[in-house]
Design a protein around this motif. Structure first.
Motif, PDB file in Angstrom:
ATOM      1  N   THR A  92       0.836  -1.202   0.000  1.00 33.27           N
ATOM      2  CA  THR A  92       0.000   0.000   0.000  1.00 33.27           C
ATOM      3  C   THR A  92       0.874   1.257   0.000  1.00 33.27           C
ATOM      4  O   THR A  92       0.561   2.250  -0.666  1.00 33.27           O
ATOM      5  N   ALA A  93       1.990   1.192   0.728  1.00 35.38           N
ATOM      6  CA  ALA A  93       2.904   2.340   0.768  1.00 35.38           C
ATOM      7  C   ALA A  93       3.475   2.656  -0.614  1.00 35.38           C
ATOM      8  O   ALA A  93       3.713   3.824  -0.937  1.00 35.38           O
ATOM      9  N   THR A  94       3.673   1.632  -1.463  1.00 36.54           N
ATOM     10  CA  THR A  94       4.182   1.913  -2.816  1.00 36.54           C
ATOM     11  C   THR A  94       3.155   2.709  -3.620  1.00 36.54           C
ATOM     12  O   THR A  94       3.523   3.569  -4.419  1.00 36.54           O
ATOM     13  N   HIS A  95       1.865   2.426  -3.411  1.00 36.29           N
ATOM     14  CA  HIS A  95       0.829   3.192  -4.109  1.00 36.29           C
ATOM     15  C   HIS A  95       0.841   4.653  -3.643  1.00 36.29           C
ATOM     16  O   HIS A  95       0.766   5.577  -4.469  1.00 36.29           O
ATOM     17  N   LEU A  96       0.942   4.838  -2.340  1.00 35.84           N
ATOM     18  CA  LEU A  96       0.976   6.207  -1.811  1.00 35.84           C
ATOM     19  C   LEU A  96       2.257   6.925  -2.230  1.00 35.84           C
ATOM     20  O   LEU A  96       2.250   8.134  -2.503  1.00 35.84           O
ATOM     21  N   LEU A  97       3.368   6.175  -2.299  1.00 39.20           N
ATOM     22  CA  LEU A  97       4.637   6.744  -2.741  1.00 39.20           C
ATOM     23  C   LEU A  97       4.542   7.189  -4.202  1.00 39.20           C
ATOM     24  O   LEU A  97       5.031   8.264  -4.564  1.00 39.20           O
ATOM     25  N   HIS A  98       3.911   6.361  -5.023  1.00 39.89           N
ATOM     26  CA  HIS A  98       3.724   6.706  -6.438  1.00 39.89           C
ATOM     27  C   HIS A  98       2.936   8.017  -6.556  1.00 39.89           C
ATOM     28  O   HIS A  98       3.309   8.923  -7.312  1.00 39.89           O
ATOM     29  N   GLN A  99       1.865   8.112  -5.782  1.00 40.76           N
ATOM     30  CA  GLN A  99       1.052   9.332  -5.790  1.00 40.76           C
ATOM     31  C   GLN A  99       1.873  10.528  -5.308  1.00 40.76           C
ATOM     32  O   GLN A  99       1.813  11.625  -5.894  1.00 40.76           O
ATOM     33  N   ALA A 100       2.682  10.321  -4.271  1.00 43.00           N
ATOM     34  CA  ALA A 100       3.491  11.410  -3.712  1.00 43.00           C
ATOM     35  C   ALA A 100       4.515  11.913  -4.728  1.00 43.00           C
ATOM     36  O   ALA A 100       4.711  13.115  -4.899  1.00 43.00           O
ATOM     37  N   LEU A 101       5.176  10.992  -5.416  1.00 42.26           N
ATOM     38  CA  LEU A 101       6.190  11.370  -6.399  1.00 42.26           C
ATOM     39  C   LEU A 101       5.585  12.146  -7.563  1.00 42.26           C
ATOM     40  O   LEU A 101       6.158  13.127  -8.045  1.00 42.26           O
ATOM     41  N   GLU A 114     -10.831   5.253 -17.466  1.00 44.04           N
ATOM     42  CA  GLU A 114     -11.621   6.487 -17.584  1.00 44.04           C
ATOM     43  C   GLU A 114     -11.803   7.164 -16.234  1.00 44.04           C
ATOM     44  O   GLU A 114     -11.879   8.391 -16.133  1.00 44.04           O
ATOM     45  N   GLU A 115     -11.873   6.381 -15.164  1.00 41.10           N
ATOM     46  CA  GLU A 115     -12.055   6.925 -13.818  1.00 41.10           C
ATOM     47  C   GLU A 115     -10.738   7.397 -13.206  1.00 41.10           C
ATOM     48  O   GLU A 115     -10.720   7.877 -12.064  1.00 41.10           O
ATOM     49  N   GLY A 116      -9.624   7.245 -13.947  1.00 43.71           N
ATOM     50  CA  GLY A 116      -8.354   7.782 -13.475  1.00 43.71           C
ATOM     51  C   GLY A 116      -7.383   6.771 -12.911  1.00 43.71           C
ATOM     52  O   GLY A 116      -6.343   7.151 -12.364  1.00 43.71           O
ATOM     53  N   ALA A 117      -7.686   5.472 -13.038  1.00 40.96           N
ATOM     54  CA  ALA A 117      -6.767   4.455 -12.517  1.00 40.96           C
ATOM     55  C   ALA A 117      -5.473   4.452 -13.327  1.00 40.96           C
ATOM     56  O   ALA A 117      -5.488   4.664 -14.540  1.00 40.96           O
ATOM     57  N   ILE A 118      -4.364   4.208 -12.649  1.00 40.99           N
ATOM     58  CA  ILE A 118      -3.061   4.123 -13.307  1.00 40.99           C
ATOM     59  C   ILE A 118      -2.775   2.666 -13.641  1.00 40.99           C
ATOM     60  O   ILE A 118      -2.840   1.794 -12.771  1.00 40.99           O
ATOM     61  N   ALA A 119      -2.489   2.402 -14.919  1.00 42.74           N
ATOM     62  CA  ALA A 119      -2.081   1.063 -15.362  1.00 42.74           C
ATOM     63  C   ALA A 119      -0.573   1.074 -15.564  1.00 42.74           C
ATOM     64  O   ALA A 119      -0.022   2.032 -16.110  1.00 42.74           O
ATOM     65  N   LEU A 120       0.107   0.035 -15.120  1.00 40.94           N
ATOM     66  CA  LEU A 120       1.560  -0.001 -15.176  1.00 40.94           C
ATOM     67  C   LEU A 120       2.046  -0.554 -16.506  1.00 40.94           C
ATOM     68  O   LEU A 120       1.486  -1.523 -17.029  1.00 40.94           O
ATOM     69  N   VAL A 145     -10.581  -6.011 -14.564  1.00 38.60           N
ATOM     70  CA  VAL A 145      -9.416  -5.780 -13.715  1.00 38.60           C
ATOM     71  C   VAL A 145      -9.856  -5.532 -12.267  1.00 38.60           C
ATOM     72  O   VAL A 145     -11.043  -5.451 -11.977  1.00 38.60           O
ATOM     73  N   ARG A 146      -8.862  -5.407 -11.407  1.00 37.08           N
ATOM     74  CA  ARG A 146      -9.107  -5.067 -10.001  1.00 37.08           C
ATOM     75  C   ARG A 146      -8.500  -3.698  -9.747  1.00 37.08           C
ATOM     76  O   ARG A 146      -7.314  -3.474 -10.027  1.00 37.08           O
ATOM     77  N   ALA A 147      -9.298  -2.787  -9.262  1.00 40.22           N
ATOM     78  CA  ALA A 147      -8.839  -1.420  -9.002  1.00 40.22           C
ATOM     79  C   ALA A 147      -8.748  -1.191  -7.498  1.00 40.22           C
ATOM     80  O   ALA A 147      -9.646  -1.565  -6.739  1.00 40.22           O
ATOM     81  N   ILE A 148      -7.649  -0.585  -7.062  1.00 39.81           N
ATOM     82  CA  ILE A 148      -7.401  -0.298  -5.646  1.00 39.81           C
ATOM     83  C   ILE A 148      -7.331   1.213  -5.462  1.00 39.81           C
ATOM     84  O   ILE A 148      -6.546   1.895  -6.123  1.00 39.81           O
ATOM     85  N   ARG A 149      -8.151   1.720  -4.537  1.00 38.95           N
ATOM     86  CA  ARG A 149      -8.149   3.161  -4.274  1.00 38.95           C
ATOM     87  C   ARG A 149      -7.935   3.432  -2.790  1.00 38.95           C
ATOM     88  O   ARG A 149      -8.555   2.788  -1.930  1.00 38.95           O
ATOM     89  N   PHE A 150      -7.035   4.392  -2.515  1.00 34.05           N
ATOM     90  CA  PHE A 150      -6.882   4.978  -1.181  1.00 34.05           C
ATOM     91  C   PHE A 150      -6.942   6.488  -1.377  1.00 34.05           C
ATOM     92  O   PHE A 150      -5.975   7.095  -1.848  1.00 34.05           O
ATOM     93  N   GLY A 151      -8.065   7.087  -1.077  1.00 29.01           N
ATOM     94  CA  GLY A 151      -8.222   8.523  -1.304  1.00 29.01           C
ATOM     95  C   GLY A 151      -8.124   8.845  -2.785  1.00 29.01           C
ATOM     96  O   GLY A 151      -8.880   8.328  -3.604  1.00 29.01           O
ATOM     97  N   GLU A 152      -7.134   9.685  -3.157  1.00 32.15           N
ATOM     98  CA  GLU A 152      -6.963  10.074  -4.560  1.00 32.15           C
ATOM     99  C   GLU A 152      -6.039   9.121  -5.313  1.00 32.15           C
ATOM    100  O   GLU A 152      -5.843   9.279  -6.521  1.00 32.15           O
ATOM    101  N   SER A 153      -5.469   8.150  -4.627  1.00 26.71           N
ATOM    102  CA  SER A 153      -4.597   7.173  -5.279  1.00 26.71           C
ATOM    103  C   SER A 153      -5.440   6.019  -5.806  1.00 26.71           C
ATOM    104  O   SER A 153      -6.144   5.358  -5.048  1.00 26.71           O
ATOM    105  N   MET A 154      -5.383   5.769  -7.122  1.00 19.96           N
ATOM    106  CA  MET A 154      -6.134   4.666  -7.734  1.00 19.96           C
ATOM    107  C   MET A 154      -5.257   3.978  -8.766  1.00 19.96           C
ATOM    108  O   MET A 154      -4.771   4.603  -9.699  1.00 19.96           O
ATOM    109  N   GLU A 155      -5.047   2.673  -8.568  1.00 21.68           N
ATOM    110  CA  GLU A 155      -4.209   1.904  -9.481  1.00 21.68           C
ATOM    111  C   GLU A 155      -4.841   0.543  -9.757  1.00 21.68           C
ATOM    112  O   GLU A 155      -5.595   0.016  -8.933  1.00 21.68           O
ATOM    113  N   LEU A 156      -4.508  -0.017 -10.927  1.00 17.93           N
ATOM    114  CA  LEU A 156      -4.878  -1.401 -11.220  1.00 17.93           C
ATOM    115  C   LEU A 156      -3.859  -2.294 -10.540  1.00 17.93           C
ATOM    116  O   LEU A 156      -2.653  -2.136 -10.739  1.00 17.93           O
TER     117      LEU A 156
END
Length: 878
Positions: free
Chosen positions: A570-579, A644-650, A659-670
């Protein structure tokens, strides 16, 4: 017909036959330990052939980017030498999974080639499997009869097992195949010899263009064959060869797939490509080099776009090797001493990004990585030239040892063929057989270390589809649906288990696999030491097999390890958003590794991240942790809706329609990984390092949860210990600064004393020189440090002509040898200080090196200094 139109017509034809068009899978494979790269169009559908999954559509077509540079399918050394082998190539294919079989595959292949593409039927030959007695297989009569209704029998060729029986590997699905070959020779050449006699004879103009594989069998570990429950069709047509046929040229490199790159290489390097030249001719060598570069830049660019950076291990080593092969061909035959291959990325992107958009989106990264790799390897070549020059000077005979050539290759990365070229130009040879033997030993060691043998799967529950339930629970009642025994040189004997359902997360998305245990009803326990995914199977690794494999078990995940991994993921998702917030939206994730103890995150960025920026990133993540953001998980959402909803695909990942989408606040990734229920569970996020990985790629390592707590505890303890040493000073920083200032002053006093001591010693030592064979020789043990010895050596050397000086010293119970040799002795007598200290270093149980005129060696045996000094004297006398 242009190549883009050829590709479109292929896909449109099979779409009209009710095939679904799917995207090319990434060229770099992640969930199959048997392969590094996609080397055939069927790789992404392997699970369907193995019966481990069911496709949504039983008919599929695509163009697949492939790479053949390792293992069984290795075309690397042929590339450039001929006109039809490639590293990276496109494979056009159509598949049937339990649907149509030989009749439709053969009829449609012929219809496409002759009716749609308009290829002359008289230049096509077909081959059919002749049978294999050792496998109890007769001739493929069905395929023969189908072809006989289409082409004259004299155009049907019987093919042996090597040519016309396709196997996935030593084990697994396989079956007979029928190849279609095309004869592109002139009428004059055809009159001399029939194309039939040149099929599969490596003629550059009589080539296989399409292979129709009929998957009927499964090859077991004991080499026997069993029939598959369903019959499949797997076809592959070489796109580049098809373009050669349809564009009326005699070489793949003369098609518009390669000509834009070749023209750009000619312009940049001021060279001329001659398609008629032979490889051993002068301009032929130039043309070979241009073909190598045009081919290799495609392989490297596509690999980087799919997430594989050049490195020193695994798949990254293969990519680095391909690129370095291109660089040295340019260096040797195009006289390019500056980076230039990176300049071809723009041309390649313009040419192919319509079909492969990743080339455009990752263009800057590809550009920078190739440029840096070129600069690095060109420096290696320069260094290698200096080393090779030294080797030549120290070789009395005209034959250089094979071990020395292998050392240049293995230690310094200097190519063996370039060594051979330079040696031959100066009238030298090298022991080629010895070099080859050393290289083979190295390959054998690597192969032996990674050797794995696997038995056949023992099927306990037929047609069981494994279900992953680990998002919702960490314990479950499970049954073993299949198992097998494996032997690995590295890991030893192990068992692989597959369950009907499992709570264990398999390694993926950078996150390590779960550990845990199986418990039987009578209390017996078997430990799960790892969980991985292979061809859609979740495989659980154990050191022993449960006593009763057919009974029910309780599967229990190690929740402590999993919760730590989840925190880091989960921290990697938040780190990605932070960067992306702090540095900019150009930041993209380029890889990650999520362990229970720490996380590693690679990302695109053009410069070092400053300490202030790192602090801002760390603060951003910790702010999200304090906000206690809940996990919002959406399973089964469509890929397009998620994007379309703003998820980041790697990049480099292959996603399905759902797919499976994971959101924590404004962070959203597949993401398919395991996450915490709330960011508060992470406790705290701490960056431990930031560094460069490659050009334009940075890496952050960090810790969370228990590891962060342990970090702050150890820091607090260390700070307490520092204060105690400082006698609990009220201001520890001020106290340390005062000590540093005092230390600096004392060092200056010591340096002055040592300089005075060396000055006095210099005067004493001038009279100790003795002349031996025209050399002013001095060997002494002195009481100085390394810096003092170096200064003294150069001062004495400047005063004394033709000087050979060896000093020995003992510092902190360690031995030091320093050798100075005047430059005139280096040039006239071939003396080399580096070689001297390497030879004398054995007396002090150590080693070293340096330049021909000054070198040092360190060792752990001060008692050997006296003998080393004496041996130096004998060395000069000889």
């Amino acid at each position: 017909m242009k190549s883009q139109e050829i590709r479109k017509q292929f896909l449109a034809f099979f779409e009209s036959k009710k095939h679904s068009i799917v995207q090319s899978a990434p060229m770099v494979i992640k969930d199959d330990p048997t392969l590094m790269f996609t080397n055939a169009g069927m790789n992404q559908f392997k699970e369907y052939f193995l019966g481990n999954g069911t496709p949504k559509n039983s008919r599929i077509t695509d163009t697949q980017k492939c790479l053949r540079v390792s293992g069984k399918h290795n075309d690397l050394e042929e590339v450039g030498m001929d006109t039809y082998h490639h590293t990276m190539f496109e494979m056009l294919g159509n598949w049937s999974f339990g649907d149509y079989f030989k009749k439709e595959a053969i009829q449609w292949a012929w219809e496409l080639l002759t009716d749609v593409y308009g290829i002359d039927k008289d230049i096509l030959y077909v081959s059919v499997f002749e049978g294999a007695e050792e496998d109890g297989l007769g001739m493929d009569q069905e395929a023969y009869d189908l072809w006989k209704a289409i082409v004259p029998e004299d155009r049907i060729i019987m093919g042996n097992k090597d040519d016309n029986f396709w196997e996935m590997g030593d084990q697994g699905p396989c079956g007979p195949c029928s190849e279609i070959h095309i004869d592109l020779r002139s009428e004059e050449e055809k009159a001399k010899i029939s194309g039939r006699d040149l099929v599969n004879q490596d003629d550059p103009l009589v080539v296989e263009v399409w292979n129709l594989v009929f998957m009927q069998f499964n090859r077991k570990a004991d080499k026997s064959l069993e029939k598959l429950p369903a019959q499949h069709v797997d076809t592959g047509m070489g796109f580049e060869r098809l373009c050669m046929a349809l564009q009326g040229v005699k070489s793949n490199y003369d098609t518009d797939v390669f000509t834009p790159l070749i023209r750009e290489i000619e312009t940049i390097t001021n060279s001329q490509y001659d398609k008629h030249s032979k490889p051993n001719e002068d301009n032929g060598k130039v043309s070979v080099a241009i073909r190598v570069i045009a081919d290799h830049v495609r392989a490297v660019a596509f690999s980087i776009a799919d997430g594989q950076l050049p490195s020193n291990t695994g798949a990254g080593y293969v990519i680095r090797r391909i690129l370095r092969r291109a660089i040295r061909y340019g260096f040797t035959f195009l006289d390019t001493k500056e980076p230039f291959i990176y300049k071809l990325v723009e041309t390649l992107s313009n040419q192919m990004s319509d079909t492969f958009p990743e080339l455009k989106s990752q263009k800057n990264l590809i550009f920078n990585v190739i440029k840096e790799e070129e600069q690095s390897f060109l420096r290696t070549l320069d260094k290698g030239l200096v080393l090779l020059d030294t080797v030549i000077k120290n070789t009395k005979a005209k034959i250089v040892s094979g071990e020395k050539v292998f050392e240049l290759y293995d230690t310094f990365g200097f190519p063996e063929d370039l060594t051979a070229l330079i040696l031959s130009e100066q009238g030298y040879e090298y022991e080629e057989e010895v070099f080859t033997a050393e290289l083979q030993k190295q390959k054998d060691r690597g192969r032996e270390a990674s050797k794995v043998s696997a038995g056949d799967w023992e099927i306990l529950i037929p047609e069981s589809e494994e279900v992953f339930i680990g998002y919702d629970t960490t314990t479950a009642d499970v049954k073993i649906s299949r198992y097998r025994k494996v032997n690995s040189k590295k890991e030893g004997e192990m068992y692989q288990l597959v369950f009907d359902q499992t709570p264990f997360y398999a390694e993926g998305g950078g996150q390590v696999g779960d550990k845990g245990y199986l418990e039987s009803t009578n209390g017996d326990v078997v430990y799960i030491i790892d969980t991985k995914k292979e061809n859609n199977l979740i495989i659980h690794f154990t050191k022993s097999l449960p006593k009763n494999v057919t009974s029910s078990f309780k599967g229990v995940v190690d929740t402590k390890q999993r919760s730590r991994s989840a925190s880091n993921h989960t921290a990697t998702h938040l780190l990605h958003q932070a960067l992306r917030t702090v540095l900019g939206t150009h930041v993209e994730q380029k890889g990650s590794m999520v362990h229970s103890g720490y996380l590693r995150f690679d990302f695109s960025h053009f410069s070092k991240v400053s300490s202030d920026e790192l602090q801002e990133v760390e603060d951003f993540v910790n702010a999200r942790i304090r906000e206690s953001l809940p996990l919002e998980e959406r399973r089964g959402i469509s890929y397009n809706q998620a994007i379309e909803e703003g998820a980041i695909a790697l990049f480099g990942e292959k996603y399905g329609d759902e797919v499976r989408a994971i959101r924590f606040g404004e962070s959203m990734e597949l993401c398919g990984g395991i996450h915490v229920e709330n960011t508060a569970d992470i406790w705290h996020f701490k960056i431990t390092s930031e560094s460069a990985v490659a050009a334009g790629i940075r890496r952050i390592e960090a810790i969370t949860s228990d590891a962060a707590k342990e970090y702050f505890t150890s820091q607090s303890e260390a700070f307490g210990a520092v204060k105690a040493v400082l006698k609990n000073a009220k201001d520890p920083v001020k106290a340390i600064s005062a000590l540093q200032e005092e230390n600096t002053g004392l060092k200056k006093q010591i340096e002055k004393l040592l300089r005075d001591k060396a000055k006095n010693l210099k005067g004493e030592l001038v009279s100790d020189f003795e002349e031996i064979n025209g050399i002013h020789f001095l060997a002494k043990k002195v009481d100085l440090d390394a810096s003092g010895i170096k200064n003294l050596s150069f001062e004495l050397g400047g005063q004394m002509e033709s000087a050979f000086i060896l000093f020995g010293a003992e510092n902190d119970n360690k031995a030091l040898l320093s050798c100075y040799i005047s430059k005139n002795l280096v040039e006239e007598k071939g003396l080399n200080a580096g070689q001297v200290v390497r030879e004398l270093g054995k007396y002090i149980q150590g080693g070293g090196g340096g330049q021909p005129f000054f070198a040092t060696a360190g060792g752990k045996n001060p008692a050997g200094i006296a003998e080393a000094l004496e041996q130096a004297k004998q060395y000069v006398k000889q």
